[in-house]
Design a protein around this motif. Sequence first.
Motif, PDB file in Angstrom:
ATOM      1  N   TYR A 115      47.836  35.634  42.613  1.00 48.25           N
ATOM      2  CA  TYR A 115      47.865  36.629  43.679  1.00 48.25           C
ATOM      3  C   TYR A 115      46.573  37.443  43.701  1.00 48.25           C
ATOM      4  O   TYR A 115      46.033  37.738  44.773  1.00 48.25           O
ATOM      5  CB  TYR A 115      49.058  37.573  43.517  1.00 48.25           C
ATOM      6  CG  TYR A 115      48.996  38.720  44.496  1.00 48.25           C
ATOM      7  CD1 TYR A 115      49.207  38.509  45.858  1.00 48.25           C
ATOM      8  CD2 TYR A 115      48.676  40.003  44.065  1.00 48.25           C
ATOM      9  CE1 TYR A 115      49.100  39.538  46.756  1.00 48.25           C
ATOM     10  CE2 TYR A 115      48.575  41.052  44.974  1.00 48.25           C
ATOM     11  CZ  TYR A 115      48.798  40.806  46.318  1.00 48.25           C
ATOM     12  OH  TYR A 115      48.673  41.832  47.208  1.00 48.25           O
ATOM     13  N   ASP A 116      46.062  37.824  42.535  1.00 44.39           N
ATOM     14  CA  ASP A 116      44.796  38.564  42.476  1.00 44.39           C
ATOM     15  C   ASP A 116      43.681  37.760  43.144  1.00 44.39           C
ATOM     16  O   ASP A 116      42.864  38.300  43.891  1.00 44.39           O
ATOM     17  CB  ASP A 116      44.412  38.857  41.028  1.00 44.39           C
ATOM     18  CG  ASP A 116      45.090  40.108  40.494  1.00 44.39           C
ATOM     19  OD1 ASP A 116      45.630  40.874  41.310  1.00 44.39           O
ATOM     20  OD2 ASP A 116      45.097  40.307  39.263  1.00 44.39           O
ATOM     21  N   LYS A 138      44.188  37.765  46.923  1.00 45.81           N
ATOM     22  CA  LYS A 138      43.885  39.075  47.493  1.00 45.81           C
ATOM     23  C   LYS A 138      42.377  39.293  47.618  1.00 45.81           C
ATOM     24  O   LYS A 138      41.890  39.822  48.630  1.00 45.81           O
ATOM     25  CB  LYS A 138      44.503  40.171  46.627  1.00 45.81           C
ATOM     26  CG  LYS A 138      44.358  41.577  47.205  1.00 45.81           C
ATOM     27  CD  LYS A 138      45.085  42.594  46.359  1.00 45.81           C
ATOM     28  CE  LYS A 138      44.492  42.695  44.973  1.00 45.81           C
ATOM     29  NZ  LYS A 138      45.098  43.792  44.185  1.00 45.81           N
ATOM     30  N   LYS A 181      41.060  37.052  50.463  1.00 46.23           N
ATOM     31  CA  LYS A 181      41.526  37.473  51.779  1.00 46.23           C
ATOM     32  C   LYS A 181      40.779  38.708  52.278  1.00 46.23           C
ATOM     33  O   LYS A 181      40.749  38.982  53.479  1.00 46.23           O
ATOM     34  CB  LYS A 181      43.030  37.766  51.708  1.00 46.23           C
ATOM     35  CG  LYS A 181      43.715  37.874  53.054  1.00 46.23           C
ATOM     36  CD  LYS A 181      45.210  38.061  52.867  1.00 46.23           C
ATOM     37  CE  LYS A 181      45.913  38.168  54.223  1.00 46.23           C
ATOM     38  NZ  LYS A 181      47.373  38.380  54.068  1.00 46.23           N
ATOM     39  N   SER A 182      40.144  39.447  51.385  1.00 40.77           N
ATOM     40  CA  SER A 182      39.435  40.668  51.759  1.00 40.77           C
ATOM     41  C   SER A 182      38.273  40.362  52.700  1.00 40.77           C
ATOM     42  O   SER A 182      37.569  39.355  52.559  1.00 40.77           O
ATOM     43  CB  SER A 182      38.911  41.369  50.502  1.00 40.77           C
ATOM     44  OG  SER A 182      38.033  42.411  50.843  1.00 40.77           O
ATOM     45  N   ASN A 211      50.137  45.990  41.369  1.00 44.01           N
ATOM     46  CA  ASN A 211      50.507  44.578  41.428  1.00 44.01           C
ATOM     47  C   ASN A 211      51.889  44.343  40.853  1.00 44.01           C
ATOM     48  O   ASN A 211      52.643  43.504  41.335  1.00 44.01           O
ATOM     49  CB  ASN A 211      49.479  43.740  40.664  1.00 44.01           C
ATOM     50  CG  ASN A 211      48.203  43.562  41.461  1.00 44.01           C
ATOM     51  OD1 ASN A 211      48.187  43.824  42.656  1.00 44.01           O
ATOM     52  ND2 ASN A 211      47.147  43.142  40.798  1.00 44.01           N
ATOM     53  N   GLY A 261      51.793  40.349  51.788  1.00 39.92           N
ATOM     54  CA  GLY A 261      51.525  41.532  50.993  1.00 39.92           C
ATOM     55  C   GLY A 261      52.582  42.590  51.197  1.00 39.92           C
ATOM     56  O   GLY A 261      52.324  43.796  51.209  1.00 39.92           O
TER      57      GLY A 261
END
Length: 391
Positions: free
Chosen positions: A157-158, A161, A164-165, A197, A232
């Motif tokens: 997930y990190d 994320k 996706k930024s 998280n 999210g």
Amino acid sequence: MNCPEVSYRRGLEHNYIVIKSDNLGDFQTRMLLENDIPGLLKLQIKNNNNEYEYCYEISSLQPISRIYEHREIGYQNLTVILRNISEAVKSTRQYLLDNDGLLIIPEFIYADVESLSIKLIHYPLSSSNVKESYKLLAEFFLDRIDHQDNRAVMLAYDLFKIIKSDSFVISEIDKLIDSVDNSSDSSTIVGKDIQNNMQLSQDIFISQTIDKEVPEKATEKKKSFFGMLRSGKKSNKNSMYDNENHTFNSDTTPRYDELQPAYEEEVSNNVLTKDDECEVYGKTVLLSSGNFSASKNPRLVSKDGKKEYSLEKLPVTIGKTKDVVDIVLKDGTVSRMHASIFLDDTGRISIRDLSSSNGTYVNGVSVDDIPMPLEAEDEIMFGRVKLDYFE
């Protein structure tokens, strides 16, 4: 995103993935030809009637899309893969190669099936979008992550994320890897905002708590898990994660049927449609999306009749490396991942060779990467191991 068309070639001693072009490229091509660059596949170029063939040696290697075709990725393996990809990207910088030439797509990321040592393809004429490539890679990890491994879930997930930024740069992935390397507590979840998280994980880690009375919805569970990651979605007032005791509260965990509508809405707004995926990667997903029950009683039987291998649930991978393949054949002429038997697009049981060293043969006919349908009583030879196919 646009991906180059590829073919596969078997030599006497080596196997290659081939990209054809009418352009010889520039100094980057010469750099690849004249140097053995760590983390990159070795390149050879052949001129065939003014058409150039970029040949990358893939002997004894398999794409990670195939290695994890129907296996889950745990934390340790995920960190090894990410670290090796990061090192390969650093190598391109040291040799002044453009990052856009890297095909960071699961179908083109080759690895040793045991050590997971990574080799990437650098195609100098590529116009790939690095961010889109990484996004496909992050989705690949999320789809195949071991949902019982909390650290693997949070690391995946990190990664997603970060990619996706809107301000994504490759160096952020290096920082993520460094945070894993520098972690002194093996139970620590990577990432800067750990507490946030953990709070978010209460909604995304639903695979532990979904109603166990509906096993037929296992595939939908994973999709819903993936959908929650992508959206999210924040936790409800009544948290299902106890931050004080670091445990999941099963009484407040949402059921699958409660989460499904939110997931369906997320999918309908999905910014990464199937058209955005490269053609080769898309085909791999179609061929490997779950276990398919074959008709009749398909099986492989040894010549002496003493060993029988069921093919009722496909795909099935054949090779000599335990815990990597489904059918283990202990013979020196069998490759670690030798061949795969699966249902093709027409529903027929077919076989394909997985770039094995000694080849796969059906009734004496060599099987390449192009699938060959099987018929009852066919003789299949993996290296020098002969098995009969029955239905």
